[in-house]
Scaffold this active site. Structure first.
Site, short mmCIF file in Angstrom:
data_model
loop_
_atom_site.label_atom_id
_atom_site.label_comp_id
_atom_site.label_asym_id
_atom_site.label_seq_id
_atom_site.Cartn_x
_atom_site.Cartn_y
_atom_site.Cartn_z
N GLY A 53 -0.34 4.84 -0.46
CA GLY A 53 -1.44 5.27 0.40
C GLY A 53 -1.04 6.29 1.45
N GLY A 70 0.84 -1.21 0.00
CA GLY A 70 0.00 0.00 0.00
C GLY A 70 0.86 1.24 0.00
N HIS A 73 -8.47 -5.54 16.80
CA HIS A 73 -8.36 -4.10 16.49
C HIS A 73 -9.69 -3.67 15.87
CE1 HIS A 73 -7.09 -0.21 15.25
NE2 HIS A 73 -7.27 -0.50 13.98
N ALA A 77 1.23 4.91 4.44
CA ALA A 77 2.61 4.73 3.95
C ALA A 77 3.31 6.08 3.79
CB ALA A 77 2.61 3.97 2.63
#
EC number: 1.1.1.37
Length: 328
Positions: free
Chosen positions: A15, A12, A188, A18
């Site tokens: 994104g 990713g 989570h 990141a």
């Protein structure tokens, strides 16, 4: 003499998370200020131009520790000899999408990535899954990598842990760095259970200091659980910088140790605390010499058991929802 570079794979890579993560890794925040890194960046074919733009910015920072960058849309290239793999990319939930469809879409991604890690990554690779549903995505990747030790696969609960620390510091008036022995149990997701029964601040019991069961039940636990939604509501975008910060914390502590302090990691269960084996479940751990060790023997009271079982039920439902997509 300079250390040999470590290979850090990030999925990713184009994104938002990141973008908050890569510059800090290249700056030495992940593996230490004396550890050169090679970034191996994975994203979809249509995102390659955007990844190249991020790499141009990385180049323009002239980071002394950045020894190289690989850009690819092939997991086998991205994970080749990886020492650390940060699985950030995942299929986000689109409008009107059922949870089971989200699970299936992500199962496809994480079976492929797990198999690629199994084939080409370092046998000691440390895998952190950030992309949601993180615990079940980590479970899928682990089950798709039968030749790698299960303990190599973890899910990120550090954001929940850090959110809980911040709420406790605000409530108690104590510095956030003084709070120790916090645990966050489970998934989570909003079902997770932040537990400060054992926590101390400057050596004092936080439970005695705060002494407010109603606040714990009606304010603290829901605030931590729904914090992500509150940030989306306020900002119009999901939490990216705080998620990247938590990912850095998680891996840095795993690699460099916690000096006896508790942190929370989603790890494969060994059957303790009534959690079935292999379920990736948030527990308190201590890290030393590149290994995590769960904190054992904690007393679980009736309220905690109920909360821990509630988040487990969600994880079992997710596991069963992807079982038909897994070979083993």
């Amino acid at each position: 003499m300079a250390k040999p570079a470590k290979r850090v794979a990030v999925t990713g890579a184009a994104g938002q998370i990141a973008y908050s993560l890569l510059f800090r890794i290249a700056n030495g925040d992940l593996l230490g200020k004396d550890q050169p890194v090679i970034l191996q960046l994975l994203d979809l074919p249509q995102a390659q131009a955007a990844v190249k733009g991020v790499v141009m910015e990385l180049d323009d920072c002239a980071f002394p520790l950045l020894a190289g960058v690989v850009i690819t849309d092939d997991p086998k290239v991205a994970f080749k000899d990886a020492d650390v793999a940060l699985l950030v990319g995942a299929r986000p939930r689109s409008k009107g999408m059922e949870r089971k469809d989200l699970l299936s879409a992500n199962a496809e991604i994480f079976t492929v990535q797990g198999a690629a890690l199994n084939e080409v990554a370092s046998r000691d690779v440390k895998v952190l899954v950030v992309g949601n549903p993180a615990n079940t995505n980590a479970y899928i990747a682990m089950k798709s990598a039968p030749d790698l030790p299960k303990k190599n696969f973890t899910a990120m609960l550090r954001l929940d842990h850090n959110r809980a620390l911040s709420q406790l510091a605000a409530k108690s008036g104590k510095p956030v760095a003084s709070i120790e022995k916090l645990a966050v149990w489970g998934n989570h997701s909003p079902t997770m259970y932040p537990d400060f029964r054992f926590a101390t601040a400057e050596g004092e019991s936080l439970l005695k200091l705060i002494n407010d069961d109603v606040w714990n039940r009606d304010t603290f636990i829901p605030t931590v659980g729904k914090r992500g939604a509150a940030i989306i509501e306020a900002r119009g975008l999901s939490s990216a910088a705080s998620a990247a910060n938590a990912a850095i914390d998680h891996v840095r502590d795993w690699v460099l140790g916690t000096n006896g302090k508790w942190v929370t990691m989603g790890i494969p269960s060994d059957g303790s605390y009534g959690i079935p084996e292999d379920i990736i479940y948030g527990v308190p751990v201590v890290c030393e010499n590149g290994e995590y060790k769960r904190v054992e023997g904690l007393e679980i009271d009736a309220f905690s058991r109920e909360k821990m079982d509630g988040t487990l039920a969600e994880l079992l439902e997710e596991r069963d929802g992807v079982a038909h997509l897994l070979k083993n």
